[in-house]
Design a protein around this motif. Structure first.
Motif, PDB file in Angstrom:
ATOM      1  N   TYR A  66     -39.678  33.402  24.955  1.00  0.00           N
ATOM      2  CA  TYR A  66     -40.544  33.666  23.805  1.00  0.00           C
ATOM      3  C   TYR A  66     -39.710  34.011  22.564  1.00  0.00           C
ATOM      4  N   ALA A  68     -47.582  37.465  22.259  1.00  0.00           N
ATOM      5  CA  ALA A  68     -47.017  36.824  23.451  1.00  0.00           C
ATOM      6  C   ALA A  68     -46.425  37.873  24.395  1.00  0.00           C
ATOM      7  N   LEU A 122     -48.974  30.674  24.323  1.00  0.00           N
ATOM      8  CA  LEU A 122     -48.861  31.927  25.060  1.00  0.00           C
ATOM      9  C   LEU A 122     -50.030  32.023  26.021  1.00  0.00           C
ATOM     10  N   ARG A 168     -44.602  29.636  27.258  1.00  0.00           N
ATOM     11  CA  ARG A 168     -45.890  30.039  27.830  1.00  0.00           C
ATOM     12  C   ARG A 168     -45.950  29.695  29.316  1.00  0.00           C
ATOM     13  N   TRP A 186     -42.544  26.547  22.392  1.00  0.00           N
ATOM     14  CA  TRP A 186     -43.469  27.649  22.663  1.00  0.00           C
ATOM     15  C   TRP A 186     -44.283  27.384  23.926  1.00  0.00           C
ATOM     16  N   GLU A 212     -39.709  32.094  19.054  1.00  0.00           N
ATOM     17  CA  GLU A 212     -40.026  32.823  17.825  1.00  0.00           C
ATOM     18  C   GLU A 212     -38.984  32.555  16.752  1.00  0.00           C
TER      19      GLU A 212
END
Length: 643
Positions: free
Chosen positions: A504, A527, A626, A483, A479, A508
């Motif tokens: 992203y 996000a 994010l 970001r 993640w 997820e």
């Protein structure tokens, strides 16, 4: 004269004749002063302890009780002579008696001598036999009395077991079987008692019965309390099977070494499962709560405290996955802290306070609850530093970290806490907390916009995860890399926004199976919204998106994206302040963006004031997962709106 409180409260003259102490309140005053062990108890404290709702003339009534007690305890004292037993001292009263003249004090002193050596075994047997029932048996169920009863009962059980241990170690004790069998029947959760019963049976030549007792202990611990037998019971079973039980006089288990409970509990297993993530993480929290409740049912405060404090799983998120369960754990920890009182074992109090700080991270806590949790974190840290226990300090700092979201803009403070956790873990071999330290520093570097430093911590966390078997870590670092890709997509020559969105999406997918619903819920839509804001695009309007806990703050922008301005204005007016978690800066920035688009100057100004200390940070980036871009950008928009 002597005073007895190990049973109903009474006073006796030297010849054994009872002293008429007066009514229940008189005995309660005397009992409270006995519990203070010679220390002064202020008038205010006595009033609060005697009455849950003190009457208007409570102080006068207290003085009447004291005067009557003085007449009863020193009937031959001339009227003008100062009292020598129940004395006025400063703002209150104190009891001045030799410790040997109070049965509770005499018992504690003999127990302390017996811990140091077996010479006091006869005296220990005598003071144990002098117990006439629960301590302060006829005193109302006030908080101070509950604490004292629980403390003295724990000492009594320790004394019973220490007495039996000394006798067994000295070659005696085969005749202890009946008494120890009754003891384990009444207190089946005490492993030292089972160990002693099995040794007594073995000493009496009953090897099969000794093994049967150990099997009963295992069945009870596992079936009723969710505890696996500790090392002592397992070792004794092996010794009995092999015929290698130490001979009398050679055992090293007396003098309290076996008095402490040391079971490998289901909480230890739950802790291991929690670090594994996925369904195991979900099950571990359920099993932890079940073990906690089972411990509370035993009424053993020390056992309960150990089970609550044993679940020192490093926690990174300020939003609890299961708020209801966290509240149950906090309530149990606070009940146990109250029961232990300020004189309880410092290490257990520190663990309980740390647990309160770690678990008090639900988004819906009241202001007073948040303040109490922050105070618990600070008290735990102070105790852990005083005890110089690195693992305990790391756990306490974990609680302090989670309580460092009280307002926006505390990224630098969290980085300092993360750095100390990492240093402690590195120097003292605490790999799980080393992972926590790295991830905490990743988050703070991300919040401060230092992507190079954050990437370095992410790589180090991944290396640690490979050796500590922590599969959640790669999910979180994935993640972070998404970001970072999103942030670079807004720079000249950076990757396309579609590439960042794909990163992203992959992150997820990995998070869905990670067993962290409190983190997962609503994160992906947020996000995507952040990515769109970085590129000055409207909010995503797909009705299938589940915004989770972020819905109230995203809704005005989603409605603006659908050109439903008046509904957006209504939604903006209904916005609450964001919860104190990793996303609070992001929620304030969403508020500013919607307020600016709608020309709502007052709302924009309020959000700008709340965010002023976070001007050097990046919105949403405190999560490490994010970003909505620099907070300074949103502050500038709010300032322009007010012009």
């Amino acid at each position: 004269m002597r005073i007895d409180v190990l049973g109903v409260v009474r006073a006796l003259r030297d010849d054994g004749c009872p002293i008429d102490l007066g009514g229940p309140r008189h005995r309660e005053v005397l009992a409270r002063l006995v519990a203070a062990e010679g220390r002064t108890v202020t008038t205010d404290t006595l009033v609060d302890d005697l009455w849950s709702d003190p009457p208007a003339r409570a102080v006068g009534a207290l003085r009447t009780f004291v005067a009557a007690l003085r007449r009863a305890l020193e009937p031959e004292r001339p009227p003008r002579d100062p009292p020598r037993v129940l004395v006025t001292e400063g703002p209150g009263y104190a009891l001045r008696l030799a410790r040997d003249e109070v049965d509770a004090h005499r018992f504690q002193d003999v127990l302390a001598r017996a811990r140091r050596g077996p010479e006091a075994v006869a005296d220990l047997g005598a003071v144990l036999a002098a117990w006439r029932g629960p301590a302060y048996a006829d005193v109302p169920d006030a908080a101070w009395a509950r604490r004292e009863r629980a403390r003295l009962e724990e000492l009594r059980l320790e004394g019973v077991e220490l007495h039996a241990r000394i006798l067994l170690d000295s070659g005696q004790g085969a005749d202890l079987v009946a008494a120890l069998d009754a003891h384990v029947a009444e207190h089946p959760w005490r492993e030292p008692a089972w160990e002693l019963l099995a040794r007594a049976l073995y000493r009496a030549g009953r090897q099969a019965d000794a093994l049967a007792a150990l099997r009963r202990a295992r069945a009870m611990l596992v079936g009723d309390l969710g505890l696996d037998p500790g090392a002592g019971l397992r070792r004794l079973e092996t010794d009995i099977l092999n015929g290698t039980v130490p001979a009398a006089g050679s055992s090293l288990m007396w003098a309290g070494a076996g008095v402490r409970l040391g079971p490998r509990t289901t909480v230890d297993l739950a802790r291991t499962l929690a670090l594994a993530g996925g369904d195991a993480l979900v099950h571990s929290r359920r099993d932890r709560l079940a073990a906690l409740r089972a411990a509370e049912r035993t009424g053993d405060l020390l056992l309960t405290a150990r089970i609550i404090g044993a679940y020192d799983v490093p926690a990174l998120w300020s939003r609890a996955d299961d708020a209801e369960q966290s509240r149950a754990v906090v309530a149990a920890a606070e009940r146990t802290l109250t029961g232990l009182g300020p004189d309880g074992p410092a290490d257990l109090r520190a663990r309980l306070l740390s647990t309160v700080a770690v678990e008090s991270r639900s988004a819906d806590l009241s202001g007073s609850e948040l303040k109490r949790a922050r105070q618990a974190a600070l008290r735990a840290e102070a105790l852990a530093r005083k005890l110089a226990d690195p693992a305990l300090l790391a756990f306490a700092l974990n609680g302090l970290f989670l309580q460092s979201f009280t307002r926006p803009g505390l990224g630098a403070e969290r980085d300092r806490i993360g750095a100390e956790i990492l240093d402690l873990a590195t120097r003292h071999g605490l790999p799980d907390f080393a992972v926590l330290g790295r991830l905490a520093r990743l988050q703070s570097a991300s919040a401060l916009g230092d992507l190079d430093a954050a990437a370095s911590h992410a790589r180090a966390a991944d290396r640690l995860a490979a050796t500590t078997e922590a599969p959640l870590v790669p999910v979180l670092t994935q993640w972070f890399r998404a970001r970072a890709t999103a942030a670079r997509s807004a720079e000249p020559g950076g990757p396309a926004a579609a590439t960042a969105a794909a990163h992203y999406r992959a992150a997820e997918d990995a998070l869905q199976a990670a067993g962290m619903p409190g983190l997962h819920h609503g994160l992906f839509p947020l996000a995507l919204l952040g990515l769109r804001l970085l590129h000055d695009r409207p909010a995503p309007t797909d009705p299938r998106l589940d915004w989770g806990p972020y819905r109230p703050w995203a809704r005005p922008l989603v409605l603006l994206g659908r050109q439903r301005d008046e509904e957006a204005r209504t939604a903006l007016a209904a916005l609450p302040d964001p919860p104190h978690d990793h996303m609070q800066e992001a929620m304030w920035c969403l508020t500013i963006r919607a307020a600016v688009r709608l020309g709502e100057r007052a709302v924009a100004a309020r959000a700008r004031a709340a965010l002023s200390d976070a001007r050097t940070e990046h919105a949403g980036a405190a999560s490490g997962m994010l970003t909505l871009g620099p907070v300074a950008r949103y502050l500038a928009e709010a300032k322009a709106c007010a012009a």
